[in-house]
Design a protein around this motif. Structure first.
Motif, PDB file in Angstrom:
ATOM      1  N   MET A   1      -7.016   0.424 -19.273  1.00  0.00           N
ATOM      2  CA  MET A   1      -7.027  -1.170 -18.775  1.00  0.00           C
ATOM      3  C   MET A   1      -7.448  -2.032 -19.920  1.00  0.00           C
ATOM      4  SD  MET A   1      -8.604  -0.521 -15.021  1.00  0.00           S
ATOM      5  CE  MET A   1     -10.059   0.153 -15.468  1.00  0.00           C
ATOM      6  N   ARG A   2      -6.633  -2.960 -20.222  1.00  0.00           N
ATOM      7  CA  ARG A   2      -7.062  -4.063 -21.188  1.00  0.00           C
ATOM      8  C   ARG A   2      -6.434  -5.243 -20.822  1.00  0.00           C
ATOM      9  NH1 ARG A   2      -3.077  -3.998 -25.787  1.00  0.00           N
ATOM     10  NH2 ARG A   2      -1.325  -3.342 -24.948  1.00  0.00           N
ATOM     11  N   ILE A   3      -7.071  -6.232 -21.792  1.00  0.00           N
ATOM     12  CA  ILE A   3      -6.685  -7.622 -21.907  1.00  0.00           C
ATOM     13  C   ILE A   3      -5.366  -7.803 -22.664  1.00  0.00           C
ATOM     14  CG2 ILE A   3      -7.039 -10.053 -22.352  1.00  0.00           C
ATOM     15  CD1 ILE A   3      -8.417  -8.798 -19.709  1.00  0.00           C
ATOM     16  N   LEU A   4      -4.315  -7.946 -22.367  1.00  0.00           N
ATOM     17  CA  LEU A   4      -3.215  -8.117 -23.313  1.00  0.00           C
ATOM     18  C   LEU A   4      -3.313  -9.560 -24.084  1.00  0.00           C
ATOM     19  CD1 LEU A   4       0.129  -7.256 -21.361  1.00  0.00           C
ATOM     20  CD2 LEU A   4      -1.150  -5.956 -23.178  1.00  0.00           C
ATOM     21  N   THR A   5      -3.504 -10.572 -23.293  1.00  0.00           N
ATOM     22  CA  THR A   5      -3.879 -11.665 -23.933  1.00  0.00           C
ATOM     23  C   THR A   5      -4.826 -12.740 -23.448  1.00  0.00           C
ATOM     24  OG1 THR A   5      -1.967 -12.820 -22.840  1.00  0.00           O
ATOM     25  CG2 THR A   5      -1.410 -11.892 -24.962  1.00  0.00           C
ATOM     26  N   VAL A   6      -5.646 -13.616 -23.976  1.00  0.00           N
ATOM     27  CA  VAL A   6      -6.388 -14.644 -23.624  1.00  0.00           C
ATOM     28  C   VAL A   6      -5.727 -16.059 -23.874  1.00  0.00           C
ATOM     29  CG1 VAL A   6      -8.459 -15.662 -23.685  1.00  0.00           C
ATOM     30  CG2 VAL A   6      -8.323 -13.246 -24.443  1.00  0.00           C
ATOM     31  N   ASN A   7      -5.386 -16.758 -22.532  1.00  0.00           N
ATOM     32  CA  ASN A   7      -4.637 -17.827 -22.511  1.00  0.00           C
ATOM     33  C   ASN A   7      -5.466 -19.086 -22.058  1.00  0.00           C
ATOM     34  OD1 ASN A   7      -2.194 -15.915 -22.674  1.00  0.00           O
ATOM     35  ND2 ASN A   7      -3.054 -15.552 -20.338  1.00  0.00           N
ATOM     36  N   VAL A   8      -5.282 -20.042 -22.953  1.00  0.00           N
ATOM     37  CA  VAL A   8      -5.919 -21.373 -22.620  1.00  0.00           C
ATOM     38  C   VAL A   8      -4.966 -22.321 -22.575  1.00  0.00           C
ATOM     39  CG1 VAL A   8      -8.065 -20.559 -23.487  1.00  0.00           C
ATOM     40  CG2 VAL A   8      -6.683 -21.799 -25.176  1.00  0.00           C
ATOM     41  N   GLY A   9      -5.108 -23.667 -21.932  1.00  0.00           N
ATOM     42  CA  GLY A   9      -4.374 -24.779 -21.848  1.00  0.00           C
ATOM     43  C   GLY A   9      -4.931 -26.112 -22.450  1.00  0.00           C
ATOM     44  N   THR A  10      -4.016 -26.836 -22.752  1.00  0.00           N
ATOM     45  CA  THR A  10      -4.484 -28.285 -22.964  1.00  0.00           C
ATOM     46  C   THR A  10      -3.910 -29.137 -22.108  1.00  0.00           C
ATOM     47  OG1 THR A  10      -2.479 -28.616 -24.447  1.00  0.00           O
ATOM     48  CG2 THR A  10      -4.418 -27.875 -25.530  1.00  0.00           C
ATOM     49  N   PHE A  11      -4.447 -30.394 -21.961  1.00  0.00           N
ATOM     50  CA  PHE A  11      -3.827 -31.558 -20.944  1.00  0.00           C
ATOM     51  C   PHE A  11      -2.389 -31.769 -21.200  1.00  0.00           C
ATOM     52  CE2 PHE A  11      -8.654 -32.061 -20.647  1.00  0.00           C
ATOM     53  CZ  PHE A  11      -8.603 -31.933 -19.202  1.00  0.00           C
ATOM     54  N   GLU A  12      -1.596 -31.948 -20.261  1.00  0.00           N
ATOM     55  CA  GLU A  12      -0.220 -32.245 -20.362  1.00  0.00           C
ATOM     56  C   GLU A  12       0.023 -33.165 -19.237  1.00  0.00           C
ATOM     57  OE1 GLU A  12       2.058 -28.957 -20.233  1.00  0.00           O
ATOM     58  OE2 GLU A  12       1.611 -28.151 -22.418  1.00  0.00           O
ATOM     59  N   PRO A  13       0.892 -34.170 -19.242  1.00  0.00           N
ATOM     60  CA  PRO A  13       1.238 -34.957 -18.040  1.00  0.00           C
ATOM     61  C   PRO A  13       2.016 -34.356 -17.244  1.00  0.00           C
ATOM     62  CG  PRO A  13       2.446 -35.585 -20.142  1.00  0.00           C
ATOM     63  CD  PRO A  13       1.507 -34.760 -20.557  1.00  0.00           C
ATOM     64  N   SER A  14       2.047 -34.402 -15.836  1.00  0.00           N
ATOM     65  CA  SER A  14       2.818 -33.717 -14.810  1.00  0.00           C
ATOM     66  C   SER A  14       2.993 -34.582 -13.699  1.00  0.00           C
ATOM     67  CB  SER A  14       2.185 -32.375 -14.576  1.00  0.00           C
ATOM     68  OG  SER A  14       2.799 -31.839 -13.378  1.00  0.00           O
ATOM     69  N   GLU A  15       4.275 -34.870 -13.335  1.00  0.00           N
ATOM     70  CA  GLU A  15       4.542 -35.488 -12.107  1.00  0.00           C
ATOM     71  C   GLU A  15       4.077 -34.902 -10.731  1.00  0.00           C
ATOM     72  OE1 GLU A  15       9.059 -35.550 -11.417  1.00  0.00           O
ATOM     73  OE2 GLU A  15       9.103 -34.459 -13.249  1.00  0.00           O
ATOM     74  N   HIS A  16       3.643 -33.744 -10.856  1.00  0.00           N
ATOM     75  CA  HIS A  16       3.791 -32.594  -9.676  1.00  0.00           C
ATOM     76  C   HIS A  16       2.027 -32.630  -9.196  1.00  0.00           C
ATOM     77  CE1 HIS A  16       7.693 -31.661  -9.991  1.00  0.00           C
ATOM     78  NE2 HIS A  16       7.714 -31.123 -11.507  1.00  0.00           N
ATOM     79  N   THR A  17       1.278 -33.182  -9.985  1.00  0.00           N
ATOM     80  CA  THR A  17      -0.473 -32.972  -9.933  1.00  0.00           C
ATOM     81  C   THR A  17      -0.825 -34.275  -9.104  1.00  0.00           C
ATOM     82  OG1 THR A  17      -2.431 -32.667 -10.843  1.00  0.00           O
ATOM     83  CG2 THR A  17      -0.865 -34.041 -12.235  1.00  0.00           C
ATOM     84  N   GLY A  18      -1.727 -34.068  -8.290  1.00  0.00           N
ATOM     85  CA  GLY A  18      -2.381 -35.325  -7.778  1.00  0.00           C
ATOM     86  C   GLY A  18      -3.692 -35.502  -8.564  1.00  0.00           C
ATOM     87  N   ALA A  19      -3.820 -34.991  -9.682  1.00  0.00           N
ATOM     88  CA  ALA A  19      -5.191 -35.215 -10.140  1.00  0.00           C
ATOM     89  C   ALA A  19      -5.151 -36.489 -10.877  1.00  0.00           C
ATOM     90  CB  ALA A  19      -5.413 -34.207 -11.494  1.00  0.00           C
ATOM     91  N   PRO A  20      -6.253 -37.215 -11.126  1.00  0.00           N
ATOM     92  CA  PRO A  20      -6.727 -38.402 -11.824  1.00  0.00           C
ATOM     93  C   PRO A  20      -5.922 -38.469 -13.057  1.00  0.00           C
ATOM     94  CG  PRO A  20      -8.625 -37.669 -10.681  1.00  0.00           C
ATOM     95  CD  PRO A  20      -7.741 -36.540 -10.659  1.00  0.00           C
TER      96      PRO A  20
END
Length: 218
Positions: A1-20
């Motif tokens: 059992m292992r970690i294949l990848t560690v994934n992180v995100g950056t802020f991107e605009p989205s029309e589908h989110t209700g976030a401020p």
């Protein structure tokens, strides 16, 4: 059992989110360098448990009980066949893409030692939202994902540490109850008659799930 990848995100605009500000961090991509993982703080205040990882909507995502999201490569492969499209690691917004680990069969309260330092505990499940559907651009995706009941797991940080691709995963503790990730997901979304059963998980259970179960009991 292992970690294949560690994934992180950056802020991107989205029309589908209700976030401020209308931004999301769901677009996770694999990184090569080790990433520090620690408890981010209470939900609504704390974001991701991974350093440098963006969380757009702190009202519904992030915090100590959603510090890390893990999804199995084997389940991504199933979705690739069902959707007839490529799904790279991180496509579901997961922080950890795993190999050889039955995440949906994991028990709430199960503890994973990743590498030498990091210790995580299974505590909750991913609930599909319109931001997720917008990212996949699949008609009826929320309903389809819900019906499949392969949600992946949210984990809290018990002992902080670094995580990197190829780290081994060891199940260090497995509870004696029978509340799996799959059962918890079905209880919360499609089979409310299962809600009383999730209380068997005790203090390891996410407080919001516990509250729903107690309300169901009346």
């Amino acid at each position: 059992m292992r970690i294949l990848t560690v994934n992180v995100g950056t802020f991107e605009p989205s029309e589908h989110t209700g976030a401020p500000g209308g931004s999301t961090g769901i677009g996770k991509k694999p990184v090569d360098a080790p990433v520090r993982v620690s408890s981010p703080g209470p939900k609504g205040v704390g974001g991701s448990g991974l350093a440098g990882d963006a969380i757009g909507d702190l009202r519904h995502h992030g915090g100590d009980t959603q510090a890390v999201y893990a999804y199995a490569r084997e389940d991504l492969d199933l979705w690739e066949r069902e959707l007839d499209r490529e799904l790279p690691n991180g496509m579901f917004g997961e922080n950890l893409t795993t190999e050889g680990l039955d995440i949906n069969g994991a028990l709430v309260g199960e503890r994973w030692r990743i590498g030498e330092q990091l210790l995580l505990e299974v505590c909750s499940v991913r609930i599909p939202c319109r931001t997720f559907q917008g990212r996949l651009r699949e008609p009826g995706w929320i309903k389809r994902f819900t019906h499949a009941a392969r949600p992946g797991a949210y984990l809290r940080v018990v002992e902080p540490g670094d995580v990197r691709a190829s780290d081994t995963v060891r199940v260090e503790h497995r509870p004696t109850h029978r509340v799996t990730v799959n059962l918890l997901f079905r209880a919360l979304l499609t089979e409310q008659e299962l809600l009383p059963e999730i209380l068997e998980a005790g203090n390891a259970l996410d407080p919001e799930a516990r509250e729903r179960a107690l309300k169901h009991l009346g």
